[in-house]
Write an enzyme that holds these catalytic residues in place. Structure first.
Site, PDB file in Angstrom:
ATOM      1  N   CYS A   1       3.087   1.613   3.043  1.00  0.00           N
ATOM      2  CA  CYS A   1       4.183   0.637   3.039  1.00  0.00           C
ATOM      3  C   CYS A   1       5.323   1.108   2.129  1.00  0.00           C
ATOM      4  CB  CYS A   1       3.679  -0.729   2.591  1.00  0.00           C
ATOM      5  SG  CYS A   1       2.402  -1.426   3.667  1.00  0.00           S
TER       6      CYS A   1
ATOM      7  N   CYS B   1       0.845  -1.199   0.000  1.00  0.00           N
ATOM      8  CA  CYS B   1       0.000   0.000   0.000  1.00  0.00           C
ATOM      9  C   CYS B   1       0.888   1.260   0.000  1.00  0.00           C
ATOM     10  CB  CYS B   1      -0.921   0.002   1.213  1.00  0.00           C
ATOM     11  SG  CYS B   1      -0.047   0.153   2.783  1.00  0.00           S
TER      12      CYS B   1
END
Length: 75
Positions: A13, A10
């Site tokens: 991340c 994501c």
């Protein structure tokens, strides 16, 4: 030093991975930095929310996005 960024890929991340790279540059250190996106591998650390940061096998935090400066302090 081995640093693992745990997460599904994501936006947070990806940002954490970038912040780890910046923190290493700020600290003048080198490390092996790995993205871990495999859910079973993430679960082995007992992490229930991502992103998470693992340094030398120890979970430093999970479920938040740390700044480069915060990470630098953990190195």
């Amino acid at each position: 030093m081995k640093i693992e960024v745990l997460g599904s890929g994501c936006t947070k991340c990806v940002q954490l991975y970038d912040n780890v790279k910046k923190a290493l540059a700020l600290a003048g250190k080198e490390a092996e930095v790995i993205k871990v996106q495999d859910i079973p591998s993430i679960m082995k650390y007992g992490v229930m929310s991502t992103p998470a940061l693992v340094i030398d096998g120890k979970v430093k935090f999970s479920g938040k996005l740390a700044t480069a400066e915060e990470i630098r302090g953990m190195l």
